[in-house]
Design an enzyme around this catalytic site. Structure first.
Site, PDB file in Angstrom:
ATOM      1  N   ASP A  10       0.884  -1.166   0.000  1.00  0.00           N
ATOM      2  CA  ASP A  10       0.000   0.000   0.000  1.00  0.00           C
ATOM      3  C   ASP A  10       0.924   1.220   0.000  1.00  0.00           C
ATOM      4  O   ASP A  10       2.139   1.079  -0.218  1.00  0.00           O
ATOM      5  CB  ASP A  10      -0.997  -0.028   1.175  1.00  0.00           C
ATOM      6  N   CYS A  67       3.245  -3.241   3.927  1.00  0.00           N
ATOM      7  CA  CYS A  67       2.466  -2.054   4.300  1.00  0.00           C
ATOM      8  C   CYS A  67       3.249  -1.338   5.400  1.00  0.00           C
ATOM      9  O   CYS A  67       4.450  -1.597   5.558  1.00  0.00           O
ATOM     10  CB  CYS A  67       1.032  -2.418   4.700  1.00  0.00           C
ATOM     11  N   THR A  69       3.074  -1.491   8.723  1.00  0.00           N
ATOM     12  CA  THR A  69       3.494  -2.403   9.784  1.00  0.00           C
ATOM     13  C   THR A  69       3.661  -3.842   9.319  1.00  0.00           C
ATOM     14  O   THR A  69       4.252  -4.645  10.046  1.00  0.00           O
ATOM     15  CB  THR A  69       2.435  -2.428  10.906  1.00  0.00           C
ATOM     16  N   HIS A  99       9.700 -24.299   8.504  1.00  0.00           N
ATOM     17  CA  HIS A  99       8.688 -24.980   9.314  1.00  0.00           C
ATOM     18  C   HIS A  99       7.263 -24.715   8.846  1.00  0.00           C
ATOM     19  O   HIS A  99       6.397 -25.563   9.017  1.00  0.00           O
ATOM     20  CB  HIS A  99       8.805 -24.551  10.785  1.00  0.00           C
ATOM     21  N   HIS A 134       6.424 -31.107   9.588  1.00  0.00           N
ATOM     22  CA  HIS A 134       5.913 -29.746   9.372  1.00  0.00           C
ATOM     23  C   HIS A 134       4.793 -29.742   8.331  1.00  0.00           C
ATOM     24  O   HIS A 134       3.897 -28.898   8.390  1.00  0.00           O
ATOM     25  CB  HIS A 134       7.049 -28.813   8.951  1.00  0.00           C
TER      26      HIS A 134
END
Ligand code: RB5
Length: 146
Positions: A10, A67, A69, A99, A134
């Site tokens: 963004d 973005c 954060t 993993h 996994h």
């Protein structure tokens, strides 16, 4: 894994996206930029959706979403069924691939500096999924989510 990387951001991740696109090209990757193409304010779910839809079409391809954060991107991608990992260090990136078989790296431009972001990206791209136990665990993510 394919040498094509699908990327989106963004406005909050736009500058880091530009840095990453250049690095990916320098490292020999083809880049599919799903936008945006300017710094104008925009809504991260729309760009997360563009990248995730491309990843759904091509199961051999990895993505990068950025973005401010990384939070909005990782929430949207995982809700869309793409295993996405928000990484703030190289260990996150290595474990996210080894993993969790994450297909999409999420970064926060307002959290992670450019040098560290590139280092995280390199680890993410160069680490293989370990499979075995996994695989059972990531299959269980789908099972328990139904
Ligand atoms: C935009 O201001 C910001 O909210 C966005 O980039 C992101 O951090 C959301 O998770």
């Amino acid at each position: 894994m394919s040498k094509t990387i699908v990327i989106g951001s963004d406005h909050g991740g736009y500058n880091l996206k530009s840095v990453i696109i250049k690095a990916l090209a320098d490292w020999g990757y083809a880049v599919e930029d799903q936008g945006p193409d300017c710094l104008d304010s925009c809504d991260y779910p729309l760009y997360a959706a563009k990248v995730c839809n491309r990843l759904k079409e091509d199961g051999d391809t990895l993505g990068v979403l950025i973005c401010g954060t990384g939070q909005g991107m990782v929430m949207t991608a995982n809700r869309m069924g793409i295993r996405a990992a928000l990484c703030t260090n190289e260990f996150h990136a290595r474990m996210g691939r080894e993993h969790n078989d994450a297909r999409c790296l999420c970064l926060g431009e307002r959290v992670t500096g450019q040098g560290l972001a590139l280092s995280i990206l390199k680890v993410f791209l160069e680490t293989e999924f370990e499979g075995d136990r996994h695989q059972r665990r990531i299959d269980l993510i789908d099972t328990v989510s139904q």
